[in-house]
Scaffold this active site. Structure first.
Site, mmCIF file in Angstrom:
data_model
loop_
_atom_site.group_PDB
_atom_site.id
_atom_site.type_symbol
_atom_site.label_atom_id
_atom_site.label_comp_id
_atom_site.label_asym_id
_atom_site.label_seq_id
_atom_site.Cartn_x
_atom_site.Cartn_y
_atom_site.Cartn_z
ATOM 1 N N TYR A 1 0.843 -1.182 0.000
ATOM 2 C CA TYR A 1 0.000 0.000 0.000
ATOM 3 C C TYR A 1 0.882 1.237 0.000
ATOM 4 O O TYR A 1 1.394 1.667 1.033
ATOM 5 C CB TYR A 1 -0.932 0.021 1.209
ATOM 6 C CG TYR A 1 -1.875 -1.155 1.321
ATOM 7 C CD1 TYR A 1 -2.189 -1.939 0.229
ATOM 8 C CD2 TYR A 1 -2.454 -1.483 2.546
ATOM 9 C CE1 TYR A 1 -3.063 -3.019 0.346
ATOM 10 C CE2 TYR A 1 -3.336 -2.547 2.666
ATOM 11 C CZ TYR A 1 -3.620 -3.320 1.557
ATOM 12 O OH TYR A 1 -4.482 -4.389 1.682
ATOM 13 N N SER B 1 -13.362 -4.918 2.668
ATOM 14 C CA SER B 1 -14.349 -4.252 1.804
ATOM 15 C C SER B 1 -15.781 -4.669 2.133
ATOM 16 O O SER B 1 -16.570 -5.011 1.237
ATOM 17 C CB SER B 1 -14.043 -4.529 0.322
ATOM 18 O OG SER B 1 -12.814 -3.959 -0.055
ATOM 19 N N PRO B 2 -16.171 -4.643 3.405
ATOM 20 C CA PRO B 2 -17.532 -5.055 3.767
ATOM 21 C C PRO B 2 -18.611 -4.093 3.289
ATOM 22 O O PRO B 2 -19.798 -4.411 3.373
ATOM 23 C CB PRO B 2 -17.472 -5.111 5.300
ATOM 24 C CG PRO B 2 -16.431 -4.110 5.659
ATOM 25 C CD PRO B 2 -15.395 -4.217 4.586
ATOM 26 N N LEU B 3 -18.191 -2.928 2.774
ATOM 27 C CA LEU B 3 -19.139 -1.984 2.192
ATOM 28 C C LEU B 3 -19.030 -1.952 0.672
ATOM 29 O O LEU B 3 -19.414 -0.956 0.028
ATOM 30 C CB LEU B 3 -18.924 -0.581 2.781
ATOM 31 C CG LEU B 3 -19.282 -0.444 4.257
ATOM 32 C CD1 LEU B 3 -18.873 0.914 4.793
ATOM 33 C CD2 LEU B 3 -20.775 -0.673 4.471
ATOM 34 N N GLY B 4 -18.514 -3.037 0.100
ATOM 35 C CA GLY B 4 -18.460 -3.134 -1.354
ATOM 36 C C GLY B 4 -17.634 -2.050 -1.999
ATOM 37 O O GLY B 4 -17.984 -1.538 -3.065
ATOM 38 N N ARG B 5 -16.512 -1.698 -1.368
ATOM 39 C CA ARG B 5 -15.624 -0.635 -1.853
ATOM 40 C C ARG B 5 -16.360 0.699 -1.990
ATOM 41 O O ARG B 5 -16.100 1.490 -2.893
ATOM 42 C CB ARG B 5 -14.968 -1.033 -3.185
ATOM 43 C CG ARG B 5 -14.173 -2.323 -3.097
ATOM 44 C CD ARG B 5 -13.474 -2.653 -4.390
ATOM 45 N NE ARG B 5 -12.861 -3.970 -4.317
ATOM 46 C CZ ARG B 5 -11.672 -4.234 -3.780
ATOM 47 N NH1 ARG B 5 -10.969 -3.244 -3.262
ATOM 48 N NH2 ARG B 5 -11.193 -5.458 -3.741
ATOM 49 N N GLY B 6 -17.280 0.914 -1.067
ATOM 50 C CA GLY B 6 -18.027 2.174 -1.042
ATOM 51 C C GLY B 6 -19.342 2.130 -1.772
ATOM 52 O O GLY B 6 -20.178 3.034 -1.607
ATOM 53 N N PHE B 7 -19.567 1.090 -2.586
ATOM 54 C CA PHE B 7 -20.814 1.004 -3.346
ATOM 55 C C PHE B 7 -22.012 0.944 -2.415
ATOM 56 O O PHE B 7 -23.066 1.550 -2.670
ATOM 57 C CB PHE B 7 -20.785 -0.239 -4.238
ATOM 58 C CG PHE B 7 -21.533 -0.073 -5.536
ATOM 59 C CD1 PHE B 7 -22.783 0.517 -5.578
ATOM 60 C CD2 PHE B 7 -20.974 -0.513 -6.726
ATOM 61 C CE1 PHE B 7 -23.475 0.655 -6.778
ATOM 62 C CE2 PHE B 7 -21.649 -0.377 -7.932
ATOM 63 C CZ PHE B 7 -22.900 0.207 -7.963
#
Length: 331
Positions: A56, A205-211
């Protein structure tokens, strides 16, 4: 913040950790001051599992965290990763490297940048198809024997590979993307294998990468700067359009339950089992605080059933990575 125990080896962590990648890499422009303030606030709220990787930046994420936790190392659980090759020039080669000599050399850099003499959790970030996983984990086990690493994990590996790695040294955690938009681990044997072997599961990514925040309605909503989502198939305009009805239905369900779609999506991940820990990524305090507020949200059986009807496995349009990176998953 409530706590959960990862794996039979028993690493106690908060139910929700902090994914730090976006603070310096992959999600638009960086703001070092706000990122530091976000880490400070996370620790105040009991979110002391900080997840990073040497790739990163490269390296800048570990440096940021090292500076942020200086003088309070005993208050944090540091997790980093190795395996995405960084060349002698300090740049990503975009190759996967699981060779023992590369692993041994890489951990020293991570420790130096993080300002610590040990990592609490060290993952093989991706599985090298050219190196038997037993060789990679032989080197990782040596790091445990030397006291440089306390617990081992593997990221985005398939069930057979998880078994082979676990046979070399007990795994504490398997880290894989998991959200209402990415439910693969429920059907490909990964979660089942973790539970059979007594390995914890860390959902990134439990928020779908912000989606799943409901803030992305088209590519114009993706932040400027170097943002991974601009090359991710799931974030192409046609796939965004196909996926928006799912987000909208979840938002309506959340409103009816007097909560937000963010809290609903995170609480759903945590409801999947006490062996699951979520690490939503954010670089802003405002989003952090909303994320943390989901940790004690209990969803009713009716709400859970409604979620499954709206967002079953396979509902999402578009792969989560470009083809070349998809090939590196679940090996």
């Amino acid at each position: 913040m409530t706590h959960r125990t990862l794996g039979t080896p028993g690493l106690v962590v908060p139910a929700q950790g902090l994914g730090c990648m976006g603070m310096t890499f992959g999600y638009g422009d960086a703001d070092a001051a706000e990122a530091r303030a976000t880490i400070d606030r996370a620790l105040e709220l009991g979110v002391n599992l900080l997840d990073t990787a040497d790739m990163y930046g490269p390296h800048t994420n570990e440096e940021l965290i090292g500076q942020a936790v200086a003088g309070r190392r005993d208050q944090v659980v540091l997790a980093s990763k190795v395996g995405n090759e960084i060349g002698p020039d300090g740049q990503l080669t975009w190759r996967i490297n699981g060779r023992p000599d590369y692993i041994r050399a890489s951990v020293e850099g991570s420790l130096r940048r993080l300002g610590t003499d040990h990592l609490d959790l060290y993952y093989l970030h991706r599985v090298d198809p050219d190196v038997p996983v037993e060789e990679s984990f032989g080197a990782l086990a040596e790091l445990v024997d030397k006291g440089l690493v306390r617990h081992l994990g593997i990221s985005e590996a398939g069930p057979a590979t998880i078994r082979r790695a676990h046979a070399v040294h007990p795994l504490t955690a398997v880290q894989t993307e998991y959200s209402l938009f990415t439910r693969d681990v429920e059907v490909n044997g990964v979660l089942e294998t973790c539970r059979e072997l007594g390995i914890g599961f860390v959902a990134y990514s439990p928020l779908g990468r912000g989606f799943l925040t409901g803030t992305i309605r088209g590519t114009s909503d993706i932040p400027t700067g170097l943002d991974f989502r601009r090359i991710a198939p799931r974030f192409k305009d046609e796939n965004i359009a196909a996926n928006l009805p799912v987000v909208d239905q979840l938002s309506e369900l959340a409103a009816a339950a007097d909560t937000t779609v963010v809290r609903l999506a995170l609480a759903w991940v945590l409801s999947r089992g006490q062996d699951i820990v979520a690490i939503p990524g954010t670089k802003r305090r405002t989003y952090l605080e909303e994320n943390v507020s989901a940790a004690d949200l209990e969803l009713s059986a009716d709400v859970l059933a409604a979620i499954d009807k709206i967002a079953p496995y396979g509902v999402t349009a578009g792969n989560r990575y470009p083809d070349a990176e998809m090939d590196a998953l679940t090996r």
